[in-house]
Each structure stands twice: as C-alpha cells, then as structure tokens.
Design an enzyme around this catalytic site. Structure first.
Site, PDB file in Angstrom:
ATOM      1  N   ARG A   1      11.105   1.244   6.400  1.00 22.78           N
ATOM      2  CA  ARG A   1      11.628   1.148   7.762  1.00 22.78           C
ATOM      3  C   ARG A   1      13.009   1.794   7.834  1.00 22.78           C
ATOM      4  O   ARG A   1      13.728   1.860   6.832  1.00 22.78           O
ATOM      5  CB  ARG A   1      11.726  -0.324   8.191  1.00 22.78           C
ATOM      6  CG  ARG A   1      10.405  -1.082   8.130  1.00 22.78           C
ATOM      7  CD  ARG A   1      10.618  -2.564   8.418  1.00 22.78           C
ATOM      8  NE  ARG A   1       9.369  -3.313   8.411  1.00 22.78           N
ATOM      9  CZ  ARG A   1       8.868  -3.929   7.337  1.00 22.78           C
ATOM     10  NH1 ARG A   1       9.517  -3.864   6.175  1.00 22.78           N
ATOM     11  NH2 ARG A   1       7.733  -4.588   7.402  1.00 22.78           N
TER      12      ARG A   1
ATOM     13  N   LYS B   1      12.146  -7.289   5.419  1.00 27.00           N
ATOM     14  CA  LYS B   1      12.220  -8.399   6.366  1.00 27.00           C
ATOM     15  C   LYS B   1      12.237  -9.733   5.624  1.00 27.00           C
ATOM     16  O   LYS B   1      11.560  -9.901   4.621  1.00 27.00           O
ATOM     17  CB  LYS B   1      11.025  -8.352   7.322  1.00 27.00           C
ATOM     18  CG  LYS B   1      11.101  -7.219   8.340  1.00 27.00           C
ATOM     19  CD  LYS B   1       9.958  -7.322   9.336  1.00 27.00           C
ATOM     20  CE  LYS B   1      10.073  -6.276  10.432  1.00 27.00           C
ATOM     21  NZ  LYS B   1       8.973  -6.379  11.408  1.00 27.00           N
TER      22      LYS B   1
ATOM     23  N   HIS C   1       9.656   5.385  12.650  1.00 28.79           N
ATOM     24  CA  HIS C   1       8.447   4.559  12.553  1.00 28.79           C
ATOM     25  C   HIS C   1       7.198   5.432  12.546  1.00 28.79           C
ATOM     26  O   HIS C   1       6.194   5.092  11.935  1.00 28.79           O
ATOM     27  CB  HIS C   1       8.399   3.553  13.696  1.00 28.79           C
ATOM     28  CG  HIS C   1       7.730   2.264  13.321  1.00 28.79           C
ATOM     29  ND1 HIS C   1       8.226   1.436  12.332  1.00 28.79           N
ATOM     30  CD2 HIS C   1       6.607   1.679  13.775  1.00 28.79           C
ATOM     31  CE1 HIS C   1       7.424   0.380  12.209  1.00 28.79           C
ATOM     32  NE2 HIS C   1       6.433   0.509  13.068  1.00 28.79           N
TER      33      HIS C   1
ATOM     34  N   ARG D   1       6.686   6.508   9.094  1.00 33.16           N
ATOM     35  CA  ARG D   1       6.118   5.365   8.353  1.00 33.16           C
ATOM     36  C   ARG D   1       4.607   5.294   8.577  1.00 33.16           C
ATOM     37  O   ARG D   1       3.832   5.135   7.632  1.00 33.16           O
ATOM     38  CB  ARG D   1       6.804   4.084   8.820  1.00 33.16           C
ATOM     39  CG  ARG D   1       6.305   2.787   8.195  1.00 33.16           C
ATOM     40  CD  ARG D   1       7.255   1.665   8.628  1.00 33.16           C
ATOM     41  NE  ARG D   1       6.703   0.336   8.457  1.00 33.16           N
ATOM     42  CZ  ARG D   1       6.775  -0.366   7.317  1.00 33.16           C
ATOM     43  NH1 ARG D   1       7.336   0.163   6.253  1.00 33.16           N
ATOM     44  NH2 ARG D   1       6.283  -1.584   7.254  1.00 33.16           N
TER      45      ARG D   1
ATOM     46  N   HIS E   1       4.284  -5.217   4.344  1.00 34.57           N
ATOM     47  CA  HIS E   1       3.628  -6.013   5.381  1.00 34.57           C
ATOM     48  C   HIS E   1       3.368  -7.427   4.872  1.00 34.57           C
ATOM     49  O   HIS E   1       2.925  -7.612   3.740  1.00 34.57           O
ATOM     50  CB  HIS E   1       2.291  -5.383   5.778  1.00 34.57           C
ATOM     51  CG  HIS E   1       2.440  -4.155   6.618  1.00 34.57           C
ATOM     52  ND1 HIS E   1       1.462  -3.195   6.715  1.00 34.57           N
ATOM     53  CD2 HIS E   1       3.451  -3.732   7.422  1.00 34.57           C
ATOM     54  CE1 HIS E   1       1.866  -2.238   7.523  1.00 34.57           C
ATOM     55  NE2 HIS E   1       3.068  -2.543   7.963  1.00 34.57           N
TER      56      HIS E   1
ATOM     57  N   TYR F   1      -4.184   0.778   9.998  1.00 37.17           N
ATOM     58  CA  TYR F   1      -4.219   2.169   9.589  1.00 37.17           C
ATOM     59  C   TYR F   1      -5.625   2.635   9.221  1.00 37.17           C
ATOM     60  O   TYR F   1      -5.912   3.827   9.277  1.00 37.17           O
ATOM     61  CB  TYR F   1      -3.264   2.392   8.408  1.00 37.17           C
ATOM     62  CG  TYR F   1      -1.832   2.114   8.780  1.00 37.17           C
ATOM     63  CD1 TYR F   1      -1.111   3.011   9.556  1.00 37.17           C
ATOM     64  CD2 TYR F   1      -1.211   0.942   8.380  1.00 37.17           C
ATOM     65  CE1 TYR F   1       0.203   2.754   9.913  1.00 37.17           C
ATOM     66  CE2 TYR F   1       0.100   0.675   8.726  1.00 37.17           C
ATOM     67  CZ  TYR F   1       0.798   1.581   9.501  1.00 37.17           C
ATOM     68  OH  TYR F   1       2.088   1.317   9.858  1.00 37.17           O
TER      69      TYR F   1
END
Length: 332
Positions: free
Chosen positions: A183, A207, A278, A281, A304, A313
């Site tokens: 990110r 995150k 993004h 990404r 994730h 995806y």
C-alpha cells in the site's frame, strides 16, 4: 461558477460537522466516545485513519441517538441505544444519499461500537448483533496489462537516466510499488533499514501494526539502490532521517506525492487506465495470479486479513481470460 453536480453538493451539505457534533454531545456520552477512541488506539492498535472513521461513525450514531443539533428532539441516554435506533440511523443516511457500500461500512462500524459498549457495561445488551446491512458492491478493480506496466517503468527509466534525484526516487517508488504490491501508506512508512538487499525483501508494517516480509525483484533492487546511492543523499535534510523515500524538502515522502508520481507515470502510457498506487497494487496481484501464484501466497504478500479479499482478484483474471477466449477462439 455553478457546480456540475448539484446532487453531490446536496449530499455533501447534509454531512454533519463531526467535531462540532462531538463537542455538542452530553458530557457522559462524550466520555464514552473518548473511552472508545482510547480502546481503538491502545487496545486494538488500529491506524489513525481507521480510528478517525470508527470514532466518526460512533459520534454520528450518538448524535442521532441524543438528538444533538436537532430541534425539539428528546435527549436519550446511551442505554436507550437499541436495534430500532440503529436501523433508523442507517435509514436516515440512506435517505441522505449514502451508497450501499457506505451503509455496509457504517453498519459494521456500529456493530464494533455496540459490542465494545456492551462489554464495558454501558449497554445491557448488544443491539449490533441483530443489525443487518446491505452487502457492499464489490467492483472489479481496473488493472494494467503486463506490457503496460513495463511501459510505465521504461518511461520512468528515461527520466532517471539523467540521474536527477527526484527522477531516481520516482522510478524506485514505481518499481517497488509494482514489485511488492504494498500500500502507498506502507511504502511511505518504510525506513532505509526496512530494505534487505541480500535477501531482496522489505519489512513492511501493515494495517493493525502487523509486520510482514515482502520480496522484490532485480529491477526494483537496482532502482532502489540507485536512489539510495545517488538520489537520496542529494535530498536528505538531516543526518538522522530514517525514511527510505523523501520529498523534495528532505523529509519522509508524503502519500499524496507518491500518488501523483504514479498518476503521472501511468498517464504517460497511451491506452492505460488512469490509476494511482492502489491500481499498481491491483495490477501486481493480478499478474502474480496470472503467472501461477497460489491465492494464499498472494494473500500473505498483500497483507489481506482474509482470503475473501484476495479472491476478488481471481474474478479479474477469469474475466480477462474470457475476453481473450472471445477474441481468439474460433468457436467463442
């Protein structure tokens, strides 16, 4: 000059000033919000952006509950928060033009708040457990084709060939974003010590404060090395600066600058979709899967939390395969 989107202006006009709304909440309710914010920061370890969003949703909900800012609305205590109030709060936002995706996110945020308030004893029961919300629309992300990604890098190499510090940085930013799929916030948070060239990996803080190790290839390694050896020394403002990527003033690179770098580079390639970090990404994940990478590995690389996010995806790659089949197969 009048706006071309009056509906959008009306929607923005209805958004409350959350700071003013928070300040207008009854004292005991404000204390609850402060405790919730402390919980998200210290116990959950969420990012500043996520904390702002969660607290903002809680303030909006509690402002609706207590009637803050509304004429002749009855003042209610936190204990009055029930499933009826939650549904009415979401219905109000839907009437104000909130999308299904926004409603789904705010419903999830409300469930997080009511579960915390129940555990703390502020609510006798947890009404959020009964709250249903519309499923968010999950749109397929736009991606570059592999050859377009190559063109983006080659175009950036032309500028870097002049050995201009900013051009060297921009190439390194593009190569590393595409090579790793990290990110933009993660990229800007990297320190010089985050890059291990002997193993060709970067240590990324993602995150929720979760750390992961992400590999990168030879082109990215060469671009980052050139930046460190020739570009960064020309820009760094202080000897103790640890940031891997710097802005023109010699401090840690701002995500907005990184987004502009990507937009400008991708925009130089004819036919490429307009995208920011993004989009790179998304492109990296799609190209990994098309190249044979398994879903679990891509999930770990991207950071994730759930496999369901990464599975998006697979739909992208299947759609592209279908398009190729339709164009190429004689009996498509």
């Amino acid at each position: 000059m009048p706006s071309a989107n009056p509906a959008g202006n009306r929607r923005r006009a209805r958004r409350p000033d959350l700071r003013a709304l928070r300040a207008a909440l009854p004292g005991p309710v404000q204390e609850v919000v402060t405790g919730y914010e402390r919980h998200l920061n210290l116990e959950r370890g969420l990012s500043a952006h996520t904390v702002r969003a969660y607290v903002g949703d809680a303030v909006s909900l509690l402002g609706f509950l207590t009637g803050t800012g509304e004429e002749k609305a009855p003042l209610r205590e936190l204990a009055a928060l029930d499933i009826g109030v939650l549904r009415a709060w979401l219905a109000r936002q839907r009437a104000d033009g909130a999308s299904r995706t926004t409603l789904a996110r705010r419903a999830a945020s409300a469930r997080t708040f009511t579960a915390w308030a129940h555990r703390r004893g502020d609510l006798g029961a947890d009404p959020g457990g009964r709250l249903a919300a519309p499923r968010a629309h999950r749109t397929l992300p736009g991606v570059l084709r592999a050859e377009q990604a190559g063109e983006v890098m080659r175009a950036s190499e032309v500028g870097a060939a002049e050995r201009d510090p900013v051009a060297l940085r921009d190439l390194a930013v593009l190569e590393l974003l595409y090579a790793t799929g990290i990110r933009v916030s993660e990229l800007c948070g990297l320190d010089v010590a985050s890059a291990d060239f002997s193993r060709r990996v970067v240590i990324v803080l993602g995150k929720g404060g979760k750390e992961r190790v992400v590999p990168f290839g030879v082109p990215a390694a060469e671009a980052v090395r050139a930046w460190l050896e020739e570009g960064r020394p020309e820009l760094v403002a202080a000897a103790g600066e640890q940031a891997l990527f710097l802005g023109v003033r010699g401090r840690r690179l701002d995500p907005r600058t990184a987004r502009r770098v990507v937009h400008d580079a991708v925009g130089s390639v004819p036919g490429a979709l307009d995208m920011g970090p993004h989009g790179l990404r998304h492109s990296a994940a799609t190209h990994l899967l098309e190249g044979g990478a398994d879903l679990r590995s891509v999930q770990e690389l991207l950071g994730h939390a759930t496999l369901a996010t990464t599975q998006l995806y697979t739909h992208v790659t299947v759609d592209r395969l279908k398009a190729i089949h339709d164009r190429a197969h004689p009996r498509a």
